[in-house]
Design a protein around this motif. Structure first.
Motif, PDB file in Angstrom:
ATOM      1  N   ILE A  92      93.750 -22.530  88.357  1.00 35.02           N
ATOM      2  CA  ILE A  92      93.269 -22.237  87.008  1.00 35.02           C
ATOM      3  C   ILE A  92      94.432 -22.305  86.014  1.00 35.02           C
ATOM      4  O   ILE A  92      94.259 -22.760  84.882  1.00 35.02           O
ATOM      5  N   GLY A  93      95.603 -21.890  86.447  1.00 33.02           N
ATOM      6  CA  GLY A  93      96.790 -21.991  85.593  1.00 33.02           C
ATOM      7  C   GLY A  93      97.065 -23.428  85.193  1.00 33.02           C
ATOM      8  O   GLY A  93      97.427 -23.705  84.041  1.00 33.02           O
ATOM      9  N   ILE A  94      96.850 -24.358  86.107  1.00 35.22           N
ATOM     10  CA  ILE A  94      97.033 -25.781  85.797  1.00 35.22           C
ATOM     11  C   ILE A  94      96.020 -26.226  84.756  1.00 35.22           C
ATOM     12  O   ILE A  94      96.354 -26.948  83.812  1.00 35.22           O
ATOM     13  N   ILE A  95      94.781 -25.785  84.902  1.00 38.46           N
ATOM     14  CA  ILE A  95      93.743 -26.116  83.913  1.00 38.46           C
ATOM     15  C   ILE A  95      94.146 -25.595  82.548  1.00 38.46           C
ATOM     16  O   ILE A  95      93.981 -26.283  81.539  1.00 38.46           O
ATOM     17  N   LEU A  96      94.695 -24.388  82.509  1.00 37.80           N
ATOM     18  CA  LEU A  96      95.127 -23.808  81.231  1.00 37.80           C
ATOM     19  C   LEU A  96      96.262 -24.612  80.597  1.00 37.80           C
ATOM     20  O   LEU A  96      96.265 -24.832  79.386  1.00 37.80           O
ATOM     21  N   VAL A  97      97.199 -25.041  81.392  1.00 40.81           N
ATOM     22  CA  VAL A  97      98.305 -25.847  80.867  1.00 40.81           C
ATOM     23  C   VAL A  97      97.766 -27.145  80.274  1.00 40.81           C
ATOM     24  O   VAL A  97      98.123 -27.535  79.155  1.00 40.81           O
ATOM     25  N   VAL A  98      96.898 -27.802  81.015  1.00 40.54           N
ATOM     26  CA  VAL A  98      96.325 -29.069  80.540  1.00 40.54           C
ATOM     27  C   VAL A  98      95.519 -28.836  79.254  1.00 40.54           C
ATOM     28  O   VAL A  98      95.656 -29.598  78.284  1.00 40.54           O
ATOM     29  N   SER A  99      94.697 -27.790  79.236  1.00 35.32           N
ATOM     30  CA  SER A  99      93.879 -27.557  78.043  1.00 35.32           C
ATOM     31  C   SER A  99      94.750 -27.232  76.834  1.00 35.32           C
ATOM     32  O   SER A  99      94.429 -27.628  75.718  1.00 35.32           O
TER      33      SER A  99
END
Length: 103
Positions: A92-99
């Motif tokens: 989820i942290g990766i998704i947050l970085v991308v978003s």
């Protein structure tokens, strides 16, 4: 997140300690909420609603963390649940970085 939910469900079914049963029940609710938050992410990404993507991913990130917080007192969290939670939070942290990069 589904695999972590399945793990919690298995731990819940195997638990004999009433405290653990209660904690795992709470964790099941947390992971259900997280799954609901993540379910909408593909549509948000497709519509380029990166702020919405960020909001829902942030909400989903809170759910495994809240589950972990249930184990601040003994009995301890099952090691495999801790590992599963860390993996979910990392993804989820990766998704947050991308978003955040796309906003």
């Amino acid at each position: 997140m589904q695999s972590a939910h399945d793990l919690v469900n298995t731990l819940f079914k195997q638990a004999t300690d009433p405290k653990l049963k209660t904690r795992y029940s709470s964790c099941l609710e947390n992971y259900n909420d997280g799954i609901d938050d993540l379910r909408g992410l593909p549509a948000l990404l497709k519509s380029r609603d990166y702020s919405g993507l960020n909001i829902h991913a942030s909400a989903a990130l809170d759910d495994p963390s809240t589950c972990d917080d249930n184990f601040s007192d003994p009995p301890a969290e099952a090691p495999q649940l801790k590992v599963a939670s860390e993996k979910v939070q990392g993804l989820i942290g990766i998704i947050l970085v991308v978003s955040n990069l796309l906003k």
